[in-house]
Write a protein that holds these residues in place. Structure first.
Motif, mmCIF file in Angstrom:
data_model
loop_
_atom_site.group_PDB
_atom_site.id
_atom_site.type_symbol
_atom_site.label_atom_id
_atom_site.label_comp_id
_atom_site.label_asym_id
_atom_site.label_seq_id
_atom_site.Cartn_x
_atom_site.Cartn_y
_atom_site.Cartn_z
ATOM 1 N N PHE A 81 -9.765 22.135 4.742
ATOM 2 C CA PHE A 81 -9.485 23.503 4.300
ATOM 3 C C PHE A 81 -8.017 23.669 3.922
ATOM 4 C CE2 PHE A 81 -13.668 24.591 5.935
ATOM 5 C CZ PHE A 81 -14.066 25.555 5.021
ATOM 6 N N GLY A 82 -7.147 22.802 4.448
ATOM 7 C CA GLY A 82 -5.770 22.794 3.962
ATOM 8 C C GLY A 82 -5.708 22.414 2.499
ATOM 9 N N ARG A 83 -6.553 21.481 2.093
ATOM 10 C CA ARG A 83 -6.623 21.094 0.686
ATOM 11 C C ARG A 83 -7.138 22.243 -0.173
ATOM 12 N NH1 ARG A 83 -6.250 16.367 -1.362
ATOM 13 N NH2 ARG A 83 -8.013 16.602 -2.772
ATOM 14 N N VAL A 84 -8.038 23.064 0.387
ATOM 15 C CA VAL A 84 -8.508 24.255 -0.342
ATOM 16 C C VAL A 84 -7.329 25.172 -0.667
ATOM 17 C CG1 VAL A 84 -9.909 26.359 -0.139
ATOM 18 C CG2 VAL A 84 -10.836 24.161 0.630
ATOM 19 N N LEU A 85 -6.326 25.180 0.233
ATOM 20 C CA LEU A 85 -5.129 26.013 0.034
ATOM 21 C C LEU A 85 -4.031 25.269 -0.731
ATOM 22 C CD1 LEU A 85 -4.835 27.723 3.550
ATOM 23 C CD2 LEU A 85 -5.798 28.674 1.445
ATOM 24 N N ASN A 86 -4.350 24.100 -1.267
ATOM 25 C CA ASN A 86 -3.385 23.283 -2.018
ATOM 26 C C ASN A 86 -2.213 22.817 -1.156
ATOM 27 O OD1 ASN A 86 -4.897 23.633 -4.384
ATOM 28 N ND2 ASN A 86 -3.784 25.496 -4.930
ATOM 29 N N ILE A 87 -2.456 22.647 0.142
ATOM 30 C CA ILE A 87 -1.418 22.110 1.018
ATOM 31 C C ILE A 87 -1.479 20.585 0.942
ATOM 32 C CG2 ILE A 87 -0.537 21.970 3.365
ATOM 33 C CD1 ILE A 87 -1.850 24.648 3.952
ATOM 34 N N GLU A 88 -0.382 19.987 0.516
ATOM 35 C CA GLU A 88 -0.336 18.538 0.367
ATOM 36 C C GLU A 88 0.302 17.906 1.598
ATOM 37 O OE1 GLU A 88 -1.730 16.927 -2.032
ATOM 38 O OE2 GLU A 88 -2.268 18.686 -3.240
ATOM 39 N N GLY A 89 -0.249 16.795 2.031
ATOM 40 C CA GLY A 89 0.330 16.075 3.143
ATOM 41 C C GLY A 89 -0.016 16.679 4.493
ATOM 42 N N ALA A 90 0.460 16.036 5.549
ATOM 43 C CA ALA A 90 0.197 16.508 6.910
ATOM 44 C C ALA A 90 0.876 17.851 7.144
ATOM 45 C CB ALA A 90 0.695 15.476 7.916
ATOM 46 N N PHE A 91 0.171 18.751 7.804
ATOM 47 C CA PHE A 91 0.740 20.079 8.042
ATOM 48 C C PHE A 91 0.333 20.680 9.385
ATOM 49 C CE2 PHE A 91 -3.456 20.896 6.434
ATOM 50 C CZ PHE A 91 -3.870 22.066 7.036
ATOM 51 N N LEU A 92 -0.784 20.244 9.943
ATOM 52 C CA LEU A 92 -1.270 20.864 11.175
ATOM 53 C C LEU A 92 -0.269 20.723 12.315
ATOM 54 C CD1 LEU A 92 -5.024 19.782 11.200
ATOM 55 C CD2 LEU A 92 -4.146 22.107 10.936
ATOM 56 N N TYR A 93 0.386 19.566 12.375
ATOM 57 C CA TYR A 93 1.326 19.341 13.479
ATOM 58 C C TYR A 93 2.465 20.352 13.460
ATOM 59 C CZ TYR A 93 4.783 17.155 10.375
ATOM 60 O OH TYR A 93 5.727 16.922 9.398
ATOM 61 N N ASN A 94 2.759 20.915 12.283
ATOM 62 C CA ASN A 94 3.820 21.917 12.167
ATOM 63 C C ASN A 94 3.419 23.281 12.731
ATOM 64 O OD1 ASN A 94 6.034 20.555 10.996
ATOM 65 N ND2 ASN A 94 5.010 20.546 9.002
ATOM 66 N N LEU A 95 2.138 23.443 13.072
ATOM 67 C CA LEU A 95 1.657 24.712 13.618
ATOM 68 C C LEU A 95 1.608 24.712 15.140
ATOM 69 C CD1 LEU A 95 -1.350 25.273 11.161
ATOM 70 C CD2 LEU A 95 0.980 26.152 10.931
ATOM 71 N N VAL A 96 1.874 23.570 15.750
ATOM 72 C CA VAL A 96 1.771 23.463 17.207
ATOM 73 C C VAL A 96 2.707 24.435 17.902
ATOM 74 C CG1 VAL A 96 2.186 21.941 19.190
ATOM 75 C CG2 VAL A 96 0.977 21.072 17.168
ATOM 76 N N ASP A 97 3.947 24.514 17.451
ATOM 77 C CA ASP A 97 4.918 25.414 18.089
ATOM 78 C C ASP A 97 4.486 26.874 18.006
ATOM 79 O OD1 ASP A 97 6.594 23.377 18.901
ATOM 80 O OD2 ASP A 97 7.856 23.482 17.104
ATOM 81 N N ASP A 98 3.797 27.235 16.925
ATOM 82 C CA ASP A 98 3.352 28.625 16.771
ATOM 83 C C ASP A 98 2.252 28.960 17.774
ATOM 84 O OD1 ASP A 98 4.783 29.466 14.077
ATOM 85 O OD2 ASP A 98 4.001 27.442 13.809
ATOM 86 N N VAL A 99 1.334 28.014 17.983
ATOM 87 C CA VAL A 99 0.292 28.225 18.997
ATOM 88 C C VAL A 99 0.931 28.392 20.370
ATOM 89 C CG1 VAL A 99 -1.718 27.226 20.142
ATOM 90 C CG2 VAL A 99 -1.426 26.939 17.669
ATOM 91 N N ILE A 100 1.866 27.520 20.675
ATOM 92 C CA ILE A 100 2.512 27.570 21.981
ATOM 93 C C ILE A 100 3.260 28.882 22.166
ATOM 94 C CG2 ILE A 100 4.320 26.521 23.403
ATOM 95 C CD1 ILE A 100 3.467 23.804 22.260
ATOM 96 N N ALA A 101 3.978 29.327 21.141
ATOM 97 C CA ALA A 101 4.755 30.566 21.244
ATOM 98 C C ALA A 101 3.864 31.762 21.551
ATOM 99 C CB ALA A 101 5.529 30.806 19.944
ATOM 100 N N ILE A 102 2.660 31.782 20.994
ATOM 101 C CA ILE A 102 1.733 32.893 21.219
ATOM 102 C C ILE A 102 1.159 32.864 22.628
ATOM 103 C CG2 ILE A 102 -0.516 33.859 20.531
ATOM 104 C CD1 ILE A 102 0.071 32.708 17.708
ATOM 105 N N MET A 103 0.876 31.668 23.144
ATOM 106 C CA MET A 103 0.072 31.531 24.357
ATOM 107 C C MET A 103 0.840 31.141 25.607
ATOM 108 S SD MET A 103 -2.896 32.200 22.966
ATOM 109 C CE MET A 103 -4.288 31.580 23.907
ATOM 110 N N VAL A 104 2.084 30.723 25.473
ATOM 111 C CA VAL A 104 2.780 30.105 26.600
ATOM 112 C C VAL A 104 3.093 31.079 27.726
ATOM 113 C CG1 VAL A 104 5.148 30.440 25.752
ATOM 114 C CG2 VAL A 104 4.577 28.415 27.148
ATOM 115 N N ASP A 105 3.189 32.361 27.450
ATOM 116 C CA ASP A 105 3.474 33.317 28.528
ATOM 117 C C ASP A 105 2.392 33.288 29.599
ATOM 118 O OD1 ASP A 105 5.819 34.071 27.413
ATOM 119 O OD2 ASP A 105 5.117 35.974 26.592
ATOM 120 N N PHE A 106 1.171 32.994 29.197
ATOM 121 C CA PHE A 106 0.078 32.918 30.167
ATOM 122 C C PHE A 106 -0.232 31.476 30.555
ATOM 123 C CE2 PHE A 106 -4.336 33.131 31.681
ATOM 124 C CZ PHE A 106 -4.205 34.148 32.614
#
Length: 422
Positions: A315-340
């Protein structure tokens, strides 16, 4: 109804049940401990089986928890509907032989509708009960004061998995209003149990009172000497209601991730909601599962993770995202959830490396595999993808068969699964 953050809602839920003398049970890891019957912890009660089967006696028979869960049995719906997820949280309160129907119903009602707690509007409340559960019906109508015109009696409200403890259940629904009812069908959506986004189930109370036999007549089931309560509330659904999100994704649990994805593509969220939602959902699953000790592999839960990552990459390719990108979202998940979930800070760099390595491995074959599949779809022009092609995609290109099926369905085709299995 006051806006509240997701973190505030979690905390208030636990505080409410602590005020009702419940013990807070820490959430279990997603990878089950000493339970080979489960691939993942998939519900609030799954980690409490030791109490319900009597193998362990709890320090307090009143228990509450927030349990992270993974389910992938309907992964093909994730991104396309308002409320399907692979990773989600369940809020629950449980009674091991202590309180029963009256208290369980009163607790749910007070937390959801009292101005001191969630403050939902009682005018939007609907309830379902089992057809023969006159006690629950009486509690709702006489003790709580719900109009009979807002209560659905249905034979479907009976919770049973195999032999053993089981019982009727009662669900609380919330009417989100006419804007979620484009055909103006109204209450028939609820009473005829039609698929819809207007009447949303937010709490399920299971009255575990019978010793059941799978396939047996429930009217012959014997009463259990110890009656239990097992409840579950979908956290993402509640947050969506409190924050007035169009879907579960339009909340503070997902929007920071979606905003980050927007910076990686020229395709907007408003024009490509499905792709954004798939990626936002799946990266949460990957981060939590890897943090709890799961690993990518070709079997079991490792295959599930590989399948989830590859679906997100596609689905990243559906958005025309080239190359690896998921690993760049890890910090965002952590920032949202780390308080709990403070243990998310234990190994973020390890999680990024695992995801990046898996993305790069799949990227080498994704382009060629997808081209082969799309060429086959063009050549076939409707109908069916052969089992030989599906197997070649799986065996040579590492395409999960489920991904082949999903891409084919997008083109209104199916896959010869019998041929694939041969």
């Amino acid at each position: 109804m006051k806006y509240r953050s997701s973190q505030e809602i979690r905390t208030m839920f636990l505080d409410y049940f602590k005020s009702k003398n419940h013990m807070v049970e820490p959430g279990a890891p997603l990878v089950p401990i000493d339970d080979e019957t489960l691939l993942w912890i998939n519900s609030g009660v799954a980690a409490l089986k030791k109490y319900f089967d009597g193998s362990v006696k709890p320090a307090n028979p009143r228990i509450t928890n927030v349990q992270k869960s993974i389910r992938t049995n309907d992964i093909e719906n994730v991104g396309y509907t308002a409320r399907h997820h692979t990773f989600f949280e369940m809020l629950g309160n449980f009674s091991i032989g202590d309180y029963f129907k009256k208290e369980a119903i009163e607790f749910a009602y007070e937390f959801l509708f009292s101005s001191e707690w969630m403050g939902l509007d009682t005018q939007n409340m609907y309830v379902s009960v089992h057809t023969d559960d006159e006690e629950a019906y009486r509690i709702w109508t006489e003790d709580i004061g719900v109009s009979p015109s807002r209560i659905l009696k249905t034979d479907d409200n009976f919770w049973q998995i195999g032999n053993g403890p089981c019982g009727p259940n009662s669900e609380i629904f919330y009417d989100r209003g006419p804007s979620f009812d484009p055909e103006n069908i109204g209450e028939r959506l609820f009473f005829d149990e039609l698929e819809n986004d207007r009447y949303v189930e937010i709490w399920n109370i299971v009255f575990s009172q019978f010793d059941g036999v799978e396939g047996g007549d429930i009217k012959t089931f014997k009463e259990l000497p110890q009656k239990n309560i097992d409840t579950g509330m979908g956290f993402e659904r509640l947050v969506s209601l409190i924050q007035d999100g169009e879907t579960n994704f339009d909340t503070d649990l997902f929007m920071p991730i979606i905003k980050k994805i927007e910076g990686l593509t020229d395709q907007s969220y408003l024009d490509n909601k499905t792709a954004y939602r798939v990626i936002a959902d799946h990266i949460r699953t990957l981060v939590f599962a890897l943090n709890d000790g799961a690993m990518f592999s070709n079997e079991g839960r490792g295959y599930v993770l590989r399948r989830i990552l590859r679906r997100a990459v596609r689905f990243g390719r559906v958005l025309n995202i080239e190359g690896a990108f998921l690993y760049n979202l890890v910090d965002d998940v952590i920032a949202i959830m780390v308080d709990f979930y403070d243990n998310l800070n234990d190994r973020p760099e390890d999680i990024k490396k695992l995801i990046l390595r898996e993305e790069e491995r799949f990227a080498k074959t994704l382009v060629d595999g997808e081209k082969l599949l799309l060429d086959e779809i063009t050549k076939t022009q409707g109908g069916q993808i052969s089992g030989d092609v599906a197997f070649k995609l799986y065996d040579t290109y590492g395409f999960p068969i489920e991904l082949t099926i999903e891409i084919a369905q997008e083109k209104e085709m199916d896959v010869d699964l019998e041929g694939f299995e041969l």
